[in-house]
Design an enzyme around this catalytic site. Structure first.
Site, PDB file in Angstrom:
ATOM      1  N   SER A   7       7.505 -12.644 -22.115  1.00 37.66           N
ATOM      2  CA  SER A   7       6.389 -13.579 -22.207  1.00 37.66           C
ATOM      3  C   SER A   7       5.604 -13.231 -23.466  1.00 37.66           C
ATOM      4  CB  SER A   7       5.506 -13.509 -20.961  1.00 37.66           C
ATOM      5  OG  SER A   7       5.055 -12.188 -20.733  1.00 37.66           O
ATOM      6  N   GLU A   9       1.780 -13.651 -25.828  1.00 36.07           N
ATOM      7  CA  GLU A   9       0.359 -13.975 -25.890  1.00 36.07           C
ATOM      8  C   GLU A   9       0.028 -14.562 -27.252  1.00 36.07           C
ATOM      9  OE1 GLU A   9      -2.889 -11.305 -24.334  1.00 36.07           O
ATOM     10  OE2 GLU A   9      -3.406 -11.242 -26.470  1.00 36.07           O
ATOM     11  N   ASP A 101     -14.676  -9.012 -22.885  1.00 31.26           N
ATOM     12  CA  ASP A 101     -15.479  -8.179 -23.786  1.00 31.26           C
ATOM     13  C   ASP A 101     -16.836  -8.825 -24.011  1.00 31.26           C
ATOM     14  OD1 ASP A 101     -13.388  -6.351 -24.168  1.00 31.26           O
ATOM     15  OD2 ASP A 101     -12.503  -7.625 -25.714  1.00 31.26           O
ATOM     16  N   PHE A 210      -7.315  -1.446 -34.520  1.00 25.86           N
ATOM     17  CA  PHE A 210      -7.401  -2.175 -33.263  1.00 25.86           C
ATOM     18  C   PHE A 210      -7.207  -1.225 -32.088  1.00 25.86           C
ATOM     19  CE2 PHE A 210      -5.294  -5.629 -30.479  1.00 25.86           C
ATOM     20  CZ  PHE A 210      -6.512  -5.990 -29.931  1.00 25.86           C
ATOM     21  N   HIS A 259       5.849  -8.148 -21.996  1.00 31.10           N
ATOM     22  CA  HIS A 259       4.858  -9.121 -22.476  1.00 31.10           C
ATOM     23  C   HIS A 259       4.464  -8.736 -23.905  1.00 31.10           C
ATOM     24  CE1 HIS A 259       1.671 -12.127 -22.150  1.00 31.10           C
ATOM     25  NE2 HIS A 259       0.833 -11.245 -22.663  1.00 31.10           N
TER      26      HIS A 259
END
Length: 288
Positions: A7, A9, A101, A210, A259
């Site tokens: 999958s 994102e 967030d 990140f 994912h």
């Protein structure tokens, strides 16, 4: 080697150029027949409308199984559930339910007046709707607001008890990080799927920064490896090899689903998937 389910994102676009990038990303990855694709919210819910529009477009025009991100931030309970219901009315019944967030510059998360206090409360309310498949976040390394991994596992168990169907982990850089977390989940009696989140490294400096913001451990050997690769102009080759090796190890350890966090840059994710034996479905090519 068993071929995994995958999958992806995506980010919602915030400009015309970003819209084209998202469309190109989808066209590259859709032929790999993903279980679903998800579309994120920005910090503080800043891309809520963009997320809704992107989800509706991908579902209607691309024929993809789309999961929309939904957070507790900057909205009342009624507003949040109304957004969820609007997704369902558009035919999108898969959600990734997250606390979210805080807005940029706000610091710590604070409960919106009349809003959900946390992800457990959000999951429970969505589950009571009786019409959603609910995925949640999981943290193989301690969440910045958690005391330790044990606290993260306990909180994940509460989300499952509230009605979540699956969890997707934060990304990590070493296979053992996920395997230890999976073992801890098993020991805690969690018997629902916990899917590893995979972050192909398009740019090491950006990925490193990140990771530090997310609380993800950055191994020193990765700094050394990318420093050497940069001297030879082989960063892409290294990134592909490292990501493929990690995914292969996970599959060898019984992981059946992966994912990928694509950052709307599809080539490295595609190359890794091909290396893992995830072949394009010719009936899905050129879906646009």
């Amino acid at each position: 080697m068993t071929t995994p389910d995958v999958s992806f994102e995506f980010f919602p676009p915030q400009s015309l150029e970003a819209s084209f990038r998202l469309w190109d990303t989808v066209n590259v990855l859709a032929p790999l027949a993903p279980r679903f694709v998800s579309v994120t919210y920005g910090a503080g819910g800043t891309t809520r409308d963009l997320t809704r529009d992107a989800v509706a477009t991908l579902h209607k025009h691309m024929g993809l199984n789309v999961a929309a991100h939904l957070t507790c931030v900057n909205a009342t309970k009624d507003e949040t559930l109304a957004i969820a219901d609007s997704f369902a009315e558009a035919g999108v019944t898969e959600l990734v339910a997250l606390r979210g967030d805080p807005p940029k510059g706000q610091g710590a998360f604070s409960v919106h007046p009349g809003g959900f206090a946390n992800s457990v409360d959000l999951v429970q309310a969505l589950a009571e709707r009786g019409k959603f498949t609910i995925r949640v976040g999981a943290y193989p390394e301690p969440h910045p607001d958690a005391a330790d991994t044990a606290a993260d596992v306990a909180w994940l168990k509460r989300k499952f008890q509230a009605g979540a169907d699956e969890a997707i982990t934060q990304f990590f850089f070493e296979t053992d990080t996920f395997l230890r977390f999976r073992d801890a989940c098993d020991k805690a009696g969690i018997d629902k799927p916990v899917i590893p989140g995979i972050f192909p490294i398009e740019n090491w400096k950006g990925a490193r920064n990140f990771a530090l913001r997310c609380g993800t451990d950055v191994p020193a050997w990765l700094d050394d490896a990318f420093e050497k690769a940069a001297r030879d102009g082989r960063e892409d080759l290294l990134a592909t090899a490292l990501c493929t090796e990690m995914c292969s190890k996970l599959i060898a350890e019984g992981v059946e689903t992966l994912h990928f966090y694509t950052l709307n840059r599809p080539e490295l994710t595609r190359d890794v998937c091909h290396a893992l034996g995830v072949a394009p479905d010719v009936t899905l090519e050129n879906v646009a």
